[in-house]
Write a protein that holds these residues in place. Structure first.
Motif, PDB file in Angstrom:
ATOM      1  N   VAL A  23     -22.409   1.007  27.607  1.00  0.00           N
ATOM      2  CA  VAL A  23     -22.035  -0.270  27.734  1.00  0.00           C
ATOM      3  C   VAL A  23     -22.949  -1.298  26.790  1.00  0.00           C
ATOM      4  O   VAL A  23     -24.027  -1.136  26.924  1.00  0.00           O
ATOM      5  N   VAL A  24     -22.216  -2.153  26.071  1.00  0.00           N
ATOM      6  CA  VAL A  24     -22.966  -2.839  25.021  1.00  0.00           C
ATOM      7  C   VAL A  24     -23.171  -4.171  25.894  1.00  0.00           C
ATOM      8  O   VAL A  24     -21.981  -5.092  26.161  1.00  0.00           O
ATOM      9  N   ILE A  25     -24.170  -4.797  25.798  1.00  0.00           N
ATOM     10  CA  ILE A  25     -24.463  -6.096  26.418  1.00  0.00           C
ATOM     11  C   ILE A  25     -25.007  -6.963  25.280  1.00  0.00           C
ATOM     12  O   ILE A  25     -25.748  -6.647  24.604  1.00  0.00           O
ATOM     13  N   PHE A  26     -24.649  -8.242  25.297  1.00  0.00           N
ATOM     14  CA  PHE A  26     -24.824  -9.505  24.315  1.00  0.00           C
ATOM     15  C   PHE A  26     -25.532 -10.108  25.108  1.00  0.00           C
ATOM     16  O   PHE A  26     -25.044 -10.837  26.179  1.00  0.00           O
ATOM     17  N   ALA A  27     -26.950 -10.482  24.891  1.00  0.00           N
ATOM     18  CA  ALA A  27     -27.656 -11.130  25.884  1.00  0.00           C
ATOM     19  C   ALA A  27     -28.469 -12.042  25.088  1.00  0.00           C
ATOM     20  O   ALA A  27     -29.033 -11.853  24.055  1.00  0.00           O
ATOM     21  N   ALA A  28     -28.778 -13.183  25.715  1.00  0.00           N
ATOM     22  CA  ALA A  28     -29.714 -14.487  25.211  1.00  0.00           C
ATOM     23  C   ALA A  28     -31.145 -14.088  24.928  1.00  0.00           C
ATOM     24  O   ALA A  28     -31.515 -13.154  26.075  1.00  0.00           O
ATOM     25  N   SER A  29     -31.801 -14.015  23.829  1.00  0.00           N
ATOM     26  CA  SER A  29     -33.098 -13.626  23.513  1.00  0.00           C
ATOM     27  C   SER A  29     -34.159 -13.742  24.639  1.00  0.00           C
ATOM     28  O   SER A  29     -35.143 -13.096  24.696  1.00  0.00           O
ATOM     29  N   SER A  30     -34.004 -14.868  25.264  1.00  0.00           N
ATOM     30  CA  SER A  30     -34.994 -15.293  26.369  1.00  0.00           C
ATOM     31  C   SER A  30     -34.885 -14.219  27.609  1.00  0.00           C
ATOM     32  O   SER A  30     -35.779 -14.523  28.391  1.00  0.00           O
ATOM     33  N   PRO A  43     -26.984   3.331  31.213  1.00  0.00           N
ATOM     34  CA  PRO A  43     -26.401   3.771  29.723  1.00  0.00           C
ATOM     35  C   PRO A  43     -25.873   2.355  28.927  1.00  0.00           C
ATOM     36  O   PRO A  43     -24.774   2.090  28.976  1.00  0.00           O
ATOM     37  N   VAL A  44     -26.836   1.730  28.515  1.00  0.00           N
ATOM     38  CA  VAL A  44     -26.464   0.479  27.837  1.00  0.00           C
ATOM     39  C   VAL A  44     -27.371   0.411  26.328  1.00  0.00           C
ATOM     40  O   VAL A  44     -28.117   0.992  26.326  1.00  0.00           O
ATOM     41  N   ARG A  45     -26.650  -0.462  25.848  1.00  0.00           N
ATOM     42  CA  ARG A  45     -27.120  -1.100  24.254  1.00  0.00           C
ATOM     43  C   ARG A  45     -27.130  -2.341  24.364  1.00  0.00           C
ATOM     44  O   ARG A  45     -26.177  -2.935  24.790  1.00  0.00           O
ATOM     45  N   ILE A  46     -28.140  -3.058  24.086  1.00  0.00           N
ATOM     46  CA  ILE A  46     -28.544  -4.530  24.344  1.00  0.00           C
ATOM     47  C   ILE A  46     -28.634  -5.095  22.954  1.00  0.00           C
ATOM     48  O   ILE A  46     -29.521  -4.812  22.181  1.00  0.00           O
ATOM     49  N   SER A  47     -28.003  -6.256  22.529  1.00  0.00           N
ATOM     50  CA  SER A  47     -28.174  -6.838  21.336  1.00  0.00           C
ATOM     51  C   SER A  47     -28.414  -8.410  21.792  1.00  0.00           C
ATOM     52  O   SER A  47     -27.775  -9.230  22.480  1.00  0.00           O
ATOM     53  N   TYR A  48     -29.831  -8.708  21.319  1.00  0.00           N
ATOM     54  CA  TYR A  48     -30.194  -9.908  21.646  1.00  0.00           C
ATOM     55  C   TYR A  48     -30.025 -11.096  20.517  1.00  0.00           C
ATOM     56  O   TYR A  48     -30.045 -10.728  19.297  1.00  0.00           O
ATOM     57  N   GLY A  49     -30.001 -12.165  20.830  1.00  0.00           N
ATOM     58  CA  GLY A  49     -29.910 -13.453  19.848  1.00  0.00           C
ATOM     59  C   GLY A  49     -29.547 -14.550  20.526  1.00  0.00           C
ATOM     60  O   GLY A  49     -29.769 -14.782  21.954  1.00  0.00           O
ATOM     61  N   ILE A  58     -18.607 -12.494  19.669  1.00  0.00           N
ATOM     62  CA  ILE A  58     -17.734 -12.250  20.720  1.00  0.00           C
ATOM     63  C   ILE A  58     -16.200 -12.674  20.418  1.00  0.00           C
ATOM     64  O   ILE A  58     -15.233 -11.902  20.644  1.00  0.00           O
ATOM     65  N   MET A  59     -15.988 -13.852  20.353  1.00  0.00           N
ATOM     66  CA  MET A  59     -14.736 -14.411  19.939  1.00  0.00           C
ATOM     67  C   MET A  59     -14.147 -14.019  18.831  1.00  0.00           C
ATOM     68  O   MET A  59     -12.927 -14.092  18.635  1.00  0.00           O
ATOM     69  N   GLN A  60     -14.946 -13.524  18.133  1.00  0.00           N
ATOM     70  CA  GLN A  60     -14.325 -12.973  16.645  1.00  0.00           C
ATOM     71  C   GLN A  60     -13.981 -11.454  16.660  1.00  0.00           C
ATOM     72  O   GLN A  60     -13.598 -10.856  15.825  1.00  0.00           O
ATOM     73  N   GLY A  61     -14.093 -10.935  18.175  1.00  0.00           N
ATOM     74  CA  GLY A  61     -13.947  -9.397  18.207  1.00  0.00           C
ATOM     75  C   GLY A  61     -14.969  -8.584  18.205  1.00  0.00           C
ATOM     76  O   GLY A  61     -14.612  -7.393  18.219  1.00  0.00           O
ATOM     77  N   ALA A  62     -16.205  -9.161  18.116  1.00  0.00           N
ATOM     78  CA  ALA A  62     -17.564  -8.072  18.283  1.00  0.00           C
ATOM     79  C   ALA A  62     -17.217  -7.323  19.438  1.00  0.00           C
ATOM     80  O   ALA A  62     -16.860  -7.605  20.420  1.00  0.00           O
ATOM     81  N   PRO A  63     -17.564  -5.951  19.385  1.00  0.00           N
ATOM     82  CA  PRO A  63     -17.341  -4.806  20.290  1.00  0.00           C
ATOM     83  C   PRO A  63     -18.452  -4.929  21.281  1.00  0.00           C
ATOM     84  O   PRO A  63     -19.595  -4.379  21.422  1.00  0.00           O
ATOM     85  N   ALA A  64     -18.296  -6.008  22.399  1.00  0.00           N
ATOM     86  CA  ALA A  64     -19.381  -6.197  23.561  1.00  0.00           C
ATOM     87  C   ALA A  64     -18.588  -5.940  24.910  1.00  0.00           C
ATOM     88  O   ALA A  64     -17.387  -6.186  24.989  1.00  0.00           O
ATOM     89  N   VAL A 213     -22.176  -1.613  35.499  1.00  0.00           N
ATOM     90  CA  VAL A 213     -23.593  -2.280  34.698  1.00  0.00           C
ATOM     91  C   VAL A 213     -23.532  -3.774  35.319  1.00  0.00           C
ATOM     92  O   VAL A 213     -24.726  -4.252  35.657  1.00  0.00           O
ATOM     93  N   LEU A 214     -22.463  -4.604  35.284  1.00  0.00           N
ATOM     94  CA  LEU A 214     -22.307  -5.880  35.555  1.00  0.00           C
ATOM     95  C   LEU A 214     -22.962  -6.229  37.171  1.00  0.00           C
ATOM     96  O   LEU A 214     -23.925  -6.851  37.316  1.00  0.00           O
ATOM     97  N   GLN A 215     -22.576  -5.155  38.020  1.00  0.00           N
ATOM     98  CA  GLN A 215     -23.003  -4.978  39.309  1.00  0.00           C
ATOM     99  C   GLN A 215     -24.470  -4.757  39.488  1.00  0.00           C
ATOM    100  O   GLN A 215     -25.276  -5.387  40.210  1.00  0.00           O
ATOM    101  N   ALA A 216     -25.018  -3.900  38.589  1.00  0.00           N
ATOM    102  CA  ALA A 216     -26.481  -3.708  38.656  1.00  0.00           C
ATOM    103  C   ALA A 216     -27.187  -4.803  38.081  1.00  0.00           C
ATOM    104  O   ALA A 216     -28.477  -4.906  38.494  1.00  0.00           O
ATOM    105  N   LEU A 217     -26.674  -5.691  37.160  1.00  0.00           N
ATOM    106  CA  LEU A 217     -27.477  -6.841  36.713  1.00  0.00           C
ATOM    107  C   LEU A 217     -27.638  -7.771  38.199  1.00  0.00           C
ATOM    108  O   LEU A 217     -28.640  -8.828  37.759  1.00  0.00           O
TER     109      LEU A 217
END
Length: 234
Positions: A23-30, A43-49, A58-64, A213-217
């Motif tokens: 599961v791909v998570i896009f998350a704020a760097s903080s 089972p996640v991969r996280i992209s911070y920024g 995400i609005m442009q279709g990134a796979p998150a 995964v969302l529930q785990a968060l």
């Protein structure tokens, strides 16, 4: 002989367990320090920024599969664009702003100095947006704005102060907990009409494993970890 070995190899590979797609998570760097701990073993991969950059991707279709933003404005933008599932959205965390320094110093000395001050981009990065609004309300913007060093995200601003490349930074209270090399100089008071909130939601393209995964968060274990890292609850 070679053919028999090939057939045997095929059967061996077929018998191996197949790992579900991460599961791909896009998350704020903080969120990095806390979220890395919360998701340990999942089972996640996280992209911070920066939240703005992630929302636009995400609005442009990134796979998150999940978007965890550091402010409501960018989550609203993604929701208005149909890029997240509105019914899954939860306002999960809160935060506060602090002014930190590479060295301990009274707040008045910081205001009177000419030392540079790092924070996020004030036009697009949540910590920078909040910093500008808070400093304007407190009457300090005209003093500090000429000394600003704007960064792509909150952790980049924190790192500049931690390394001593700038003497001061405006970051989140949770960032101050994560970095022992800095000192809190001043806590900025909360603005009732501009609370710092962290919403999280499934994206419109989220896969079937994302909901668990969302529930785990949002679990009790996760909430205890967030609190230990300096986050509050709305």
């Amino acid at each position: 002989m070679i053919r028999r070995l090939f057939i045997a190899l095929v059967f061996c590979l077929a018998a191996l367990p197949v790992r579900a797609q991460d599961v791909v998570i896009f998350a704020a760097s903080s969120l990095k320090t806390a979220l890395d701990e919360v998701t340990e073993g999942l089972p996640v991969r996280i992209s911070y920024g920066g939240s703005g950059l992630l929302a636009r991707q995400i609005m442009q279709g990134a796979p998150a599969d999940i978007f965890f933003s550091a402010n409501e404005v960018w989550m609203d933008a993604a929701q208005d664009a149909g890029a997240i599932r509105a019914e899954s959205r939860v306002e999960l965390l809160s935060n506060a702003l602090v002014i930190v320094g590479h060295e301990a110093a009274p707040f008045e000395d910081m205001l009177a100095s000419d030392g540079r001050v790092a924070t996020g981009l004030v036009a697009s990065v949540p910590v920078g947006i909040y910093a500008k609004a808070y400093l304007e309300r407190a009457g300090h913007w005209d003093t500090i704005s000429p000394r600003l060093v704007e960064t792509d995200n909150a952790r980049a601003a924190l790192a500049l102060a931690a390394r001593g490349e700038v003497p001061f930074a405006v970051v989140y209270a949770s960032d101050a907990v994560a970095e022992p090399a800095i000192h809190v100089i001043h806590a900025l008071p909360e603005l009732p009409d501009l609370p710092i909130r962290y919403p999280v939601a499934l994206t419109a393209s989220a896969g079937p494993a994302a909901d668990a995964v969302l529930q785990a968060l949002q679990s009790d274990r996760a909430r205890a970890i967030y609190a230990a890292h300096g986050f509050g609850t709305p």
